[in-house]
Write a protein that holds these residues in place. Structure first.
Motif, PDB file in Angstrom:
ATOM      1  N   ALA A 125       8.790  55.300  31.087  1.00 48.23           N
ATOM      2  CA  ALA A 125       8.554  53.890  30.771  1.00 48.23           C
ATOM      3  C   ALA A 125       9.745  53.282  30.054  1.00 48.23           C
ATOM      4  CB  ALA A 125       7.292  53.749  29.923  1.00 48.23           C
ATOM      5  N   PHE A 126      10.620  54.103  29.554  1.00 46.77           N
ATOM      6  CA  PHE A 126      11.787  53.637  28.819  1.00 46.77           C
ATOM      7  C   PHE A 126      12.944  53.254  29.747  1.00 46.77           C
ATOM      8  CE2 PHE A 126      15.501  54.797  25.997  1.00 46.77           C
ATOM      9  CZ  PHE A 126      15.375  53.693  25.176  1.00 46.77           C
ATOM     10  N   ARG A 127      12.975  53.815  30.940  1.00 47.42           N
ATOM     11  CA  ARG A 127      14.090  53.625  31.855  1.00 47.42           C
ATOM     12  C   ARG A 127      14.283  52.158  32.261  1.00 47.42           C
ATOM     13  NH1 ARG A 127      15.784  53.511  37.111  1.00 47.42           N
ATOM     14  NH2 ARG A 127      17.571  54.812  37.591  1.00 47.42           N
ATOM     15  N   LYS A 128      13.218  51.510  32.685  1.00 45.02           N
ATOM     16  CA  LYS A 128      13.351  50.133  33.162  1.00 45.02           C
ATOM     17  C   LYS A 128      13.860  49.175  32.091  1.00 45.02           C
ATOM     18  CE  LYS A 128      10.237  50.243  37.088  1.00 45.02           C
ATOM     19  NZ  LYS A 128       9.052  49.688  37.713  1.00 45.02           N
ATOM     20  N   PRO A 129      13.315  49.194  30.865  1.00 48.23           N
ATOM     21  CA  PRO A 129      13.853  48.297  29.844  1.00 48.23           C
ATOM     22  C   PRO A 129      15.317  48.570  29.508  1.00 48.23           C
ATOM     23  CG  PRO A 129      11.730  49.154  29.159  1.00 48.23           C
ATOM     24  CD  PRO A 129      12.114  49.885  30.405  1.00 48.23           C
ATOM     25  N   VAL A 130      15.703  49.849  29.521  1.00 52.95           N
ATOM     26  CA  VAL A 130      17.099  50.180  29.231  1.00 52.95           C
ATOM     27  C   VAL A 130      18.010  49.682  30.346  1.00 52.95           C
ATOM     28  CG1 VAL A 130      18.751  52.078  28.985  1.00 52.95           C
ATOM     29  CG2 VAL A 130      16.603  52.126  27.732  1.00 52.95           C
ATOM     30  N   MET A 131      17.623  49.889  31.584  1.00 55.53           N
ATOM     31  CA  MET A 131      18.431  49.407  32.708  1.00 55.53           C
ATOM     32  C   MET A 131      18.562  47.882  32.671  1.00 55.53           C
ATOM     33  SD  MET A 131      19.443  52.042  34.258  1.00 55.53           S
ATOM     34  CE  MET A 131      19.294  53.116  32.861  1.00 55.53           C
ATOM     35  N   ALA A 132      17.493  47.193  32.337  1.00 55.43           N
ATOM     36  CA  ALA A 132      17.532  45.731  32.240  1.00 55.43           C
ATOM     37  C   ALA A 132      18.462  45.297  31.112  1.00 55.43           C
ATOM     38  CB  ALA A 132      16.127  45.171  32.022  1.00 55.43           C
ATOM     39  N   ALA A 133      18.422  45.991  29.986  1.00 53.31           N
ATOM     40  CA  ALA A 133      19.292  45.656  28.858  1.00 53.31           C
ATOM     41  C   ALA A 133      20.758  45.867  29.214  1.00 53.31           C
ATOM     42  CB  ALA A 133      18.916  46.489  27.639  1.00 53.31           C
ATOM     43  N   ILE A 134      21.054  46.961  29.906  1.00 54.62           N
ATOM     44  CA  ILE A 134      22.434  47.223  30.326  1.00 54.62           C
ATOM     45  C   ILE A 134      22.912  46.124  31.265  1.00 54.62           C
ATOM     46  CG2 ILE A 134      23.900  48.794  31.692  1.00 54.62           C
ATOM     47  CD1 ILE A 134      22.188  51.107  30.553  1.00 54.62           C
ATOM     48  N   LYS A 135      22.062  45.725  32.188  1.00 53.42           N
ATOM     49  CA  LYS A 135      22.428  44.671  33.139  1.00 53.42           C
ATOM     50  C   LYS A 135      22.699  43.349  32.419  1.00 53.42           C
ATOM     51  CE  LYS A 135      20.943  42.597  37.476  1.00 53.42           C
ATOM     52  NZ  LYS A 135      19.913  42.585  38.507  1.00 53.42           N
ATOM     53  N   ARG A 136      21.871  43.022  31.429  1.00 52.18           N
ATOM     54  CA  ARG A 136      22.045  41.772  30.682  1.00 52.18           C
ATOM     55  C   ARG A 136      23.376  41.734  29.936  1.00 52.18           C
ATOM     56  NH1 ARG A 136      16.607  42.532  29.411  1.00 52.18           N
ATOM     57  NH2 ARG A 136      17.171  43.276  27.342  1.00 52.18           N
ATOM     58  N   THR A 137      23.843  42.894  29.475  1.00 48.33           N
ATOM     59  CA  THR A 137      25.096  42.930  28.732  1.00 48.33           C
ATOM     60  C   THR A 137      26.307  42.815  29.639  1.00 48.33           C
ATOM     61  OG1 THR A 137      25.317  45.340  28.830  1.00 48.33           O
ATOM     62  CG2 THR A 137      24.119  44.411  26.946  1.00 48.33           C
ATOM     63  N   GLY A 138      26.091  43.020  30.939  1.00 44.75           N
ATOM     64  CA  GLY A 138      27.215  42.980  31.881  1.00 44.75           C
ATOM     65  C   GLY A 138      27.947  44.316  31.979  1.00 44.75           C
ATOM     66  N   LEU A 139      27.434  45.335  31.287  1.00 41.56           N
ATOM     67  CA  LEU A 139      28.053  46.650  31.343  1.00 41.56           C
ATOM     68  C   LEU A 139      27.577  47.404  32.578  1.00 41.56           C
ATOM     69  CD1 LEU A 139      27.710  47.658  27.595  1.00 41.56           C
ATOM     70  CD2 LEU A 139      29.768  46.859  28.773  1.00 41.56           C
ATOM     71  N   LYS A 140      28.304  48.449  32.913  1.00 39.50           N
ATOM     72  CA  LYS A 140      27.947  49.252  34.080  1.00 39.50           C
ATOM     73  C   LYS A 140      27.177  50.484  33.613  1.00 39.50           C
ATOM     74  CE  LYS A 140      29.962  51.477  38.093  1.00 39.50           C
ATOM     75  NZ  LYS A 140      31.158  51.822  38.824  1.00 39.50           N
ATOM     76  N   GLN A 141      26.101  50.811  34.322  1.00 38.04           N
ATOM     77  CA  GLN A 141      25.298  51.981  34.014  1.00 38.04           C
ATOM     78  C   GLN A 141      26.111  53.240  34.285  1.00 38.04           C
ATOM     79  OE1 GLN A 141      21.750  52.294  36.337  1.00 38.04           O
ATOM     80  NE2 GLN A 141      21.446  54.422  35.808  1.00 38.04           N
ATOM     81  N   TRP A 142      26.020  54.219  33.391  1.00 37.60           N
ATOM     82  CA  TRP A 142      26.725  55.485  33.620  1.00 37.60           C
ATOM     83  C   TRP A 142      25.942  56.305  34.650  1.00 37.60           C
ATOM     84  CZ3 TRP A 142      24.047  54.138  29.266  1.00 37.60           C
ATOM     85  CH2 TRP A 142      22.934  54.894  28.961  1.00 37.60           C
ATOM     86  N   PRO A 143      26.641  57.205  35.329  1.00 35.91           N
ATOM     87  CA  PRO A 143      25.968  58.000  36.368  1.00 35.91           C
ATOM     88  C   PRO A 143      24.941  58.962  35.786  1.00 35.91           C
ATOM     89  CG  PRO A 143      28.334  58.498  36.286  1.00 35.91           C
ATOM     90  CD  PRO A 143      28.061  57.474  35.255  1.00 35.91           C
TER      91      PRO A 143
END
Length: 83
Positions: free
Chosen positions: A65-83
């Motif tokens: 349940a933590f994955r989706k909010p974290v991915m959304a937060a990363i996207k909002r910052t404009g940063l790229k998700q690490w592999p």
């Protein structure tokens, strides 16, 4: 937990429930990346003194349940998700 944060050595102990049944693999120690040190310290300074958890809102949720909010937060910052 805040007790798992070693501010002096810039390290964080992370529990590893998946491997906890193997002796010596109950947790691992990771470096606190410079990018998160200041935000982590800011949260620590604002937390109630009786609050032992870094992320208390996750106590009743599964890790998935933590994955989706974290991915959304990363996207909002404009940063790229690490592999």
């Amino acid at each position: 937990m805040w007790s798992d944060v070693d501010w002096r050595r810039d390290r964080l102990t992370v529990g590893s429930p998946k491997t906890a049944h193997y002796v010596g693999h109950e947790s691992r120690v990771i470096s606190i990346f410079s990018e998160i040190y200041a935000p982590l310290q800011e949260v620590f300074e604002q937390v109630d003194t009786g609050q032992p958890y870094v992320l208390p809102m996750l106590r009743d949720r599964k890790a998935a349940a933590f994955r989706k909010p974290v991915m959304a937060a990363i996207k909002r910052t404009g940063l790229k998700q690490w592999p």
